[in-house]
Motif scaffolding. Sequence first.
Motif, mmCIF file in Angstrom:
data_model
loop_
_atom_site.group_PDB
_atom_site.id
_atom_site.type_symbol
_atom_site.label_atom_id
_atom_site.label_comp_id
_atom_site.label_asym_id
_atom_site.label_seq_id
_atom_site.Cartn_x
_atom_site.Cartn_y
_atom_site.Cartn_z
ATOM 1 N N ARG A 40 18.344 10.561 -85.615
ATOM 2 C CA ARG A 40 17.874 10.685 -84.229
ATOM 3 C C ARG A 40 18.864 10.141 -83.200
ATOM 4 N N GLY A 41 19.903 9.457 -83.628
ATOM 5 C CA GLY A 41 20.908 8.957 -82.702
ATOM 6 C C GLY A 41 20.495 7.706 -81.946
ATOM 7 N N PHE A 42 19.498 6.984 -82.456
ATOM 8 C CA PHE A 42 19.048 5.752 -81.818
ATOM 9 C C PHE A 42 19.998 4.601 -82.125
ATOM 10 N N ASN A 43 20.083 3.673 -81.202
ATOM 11 C CA ASN A 43 20.771 2.405 -81.441
ATOM 12 C C ASN A 43 19.673 1.416 -81.834
ATOM 13 N N VAL A 44 19.434 1.251 -83.139
ATOM 14 C CA VAL A 44 18.347 0.418 -83.632
ATOM 15 C C VAL A 44 18.742 -1.050 -83.524
ATOM 16 N N GLU A 45 17.921 -1.805 -82.811
ATOM 17 C CA GLU A 45 18.172 -3.230 -82.640
ATOM 18 C C GLU A 45 17.539 -4.048 -83.755
ATOM 19 N N PHE A 46 16.278 -3.702 -84.085
ATOM 20 C CA PHE A 46 15.522 -4.538 -85.017
ATOM 21 C C PHE A 46 14.392 -3.729 -85.616
ATOM 22 N N VAL A 47 14.098 -3.957 -86.896
ATOM 23 C CA VAL A 47 12.975 -3.330 -87.578
ATOM 24 C C VAL A 47 12.118 -4.446 -88.151
ATOM 25 N N GLN A 48 10.820 -4.422 -87.830
ATOM 26 C CA GLN A 48 9.924 -5.506 -88.217
ATOM 27 C C GLN A 48 8.664 -4.935 -88.854
ATOM 28 N N GLU A 49 8.267 -5.487 -90.003
ATOM 29 C CA GLU A 49 7.010 -5.085 -90.627
ATOM 30 C C GLU A 49 5.862 -5.616 -89.786
ATOM 31 N N VAL A 50 4.850 -4.769 -89.600
ATOM 32 C CA VAL A 50 3.680 -5.141 -88.807
ATOM 33 C C VAL A 50 2.468 -5.094 -89.725
ATOM 34 N N LYS A 51 1.729 -6.216 -89.800
ATOM 35 C CA LYS A 51 0.536 -6.250 -90.647
ATOM 36 C C LYS A 51 -0.443 -7.290 -90.118
ATOM 37 N N GLY A 52 -1.635 -7.249 -90.648
ATOM 38 C CA GLY A 52 -2.648 -8.230 -90.301
ATOM 39 C C GLY A 52 -3.058 -8.193 -88.837
#
Length: 69
Positions: A40-52
């Motif tokens: 997609r050509g994104f500049n990914v800064e951070f990936v975080q799991e989301v739960k609870g």
Amino acid sequence: MVFKVYYQESIKEVPVREKTKTLFIEGESVREVRAKIGDRGFNVEFVQEVKGAFLEYEKQNEDFTVLEN
């Protein structure tokens, strides 16, 4: 699992907090999520799991949608 991805629209953009966007995507790991959005050509800064409780809080937002690739 659901992950929250913080990104800039273009890989050429310098990360600026005010322009950071987010999306939610399902995946088994951070590596898999990055692979799913790699084209997609994104500049990914951070990936975080989301739960609870955090996931429940995010679901309250009317714009909450989870991408499924």
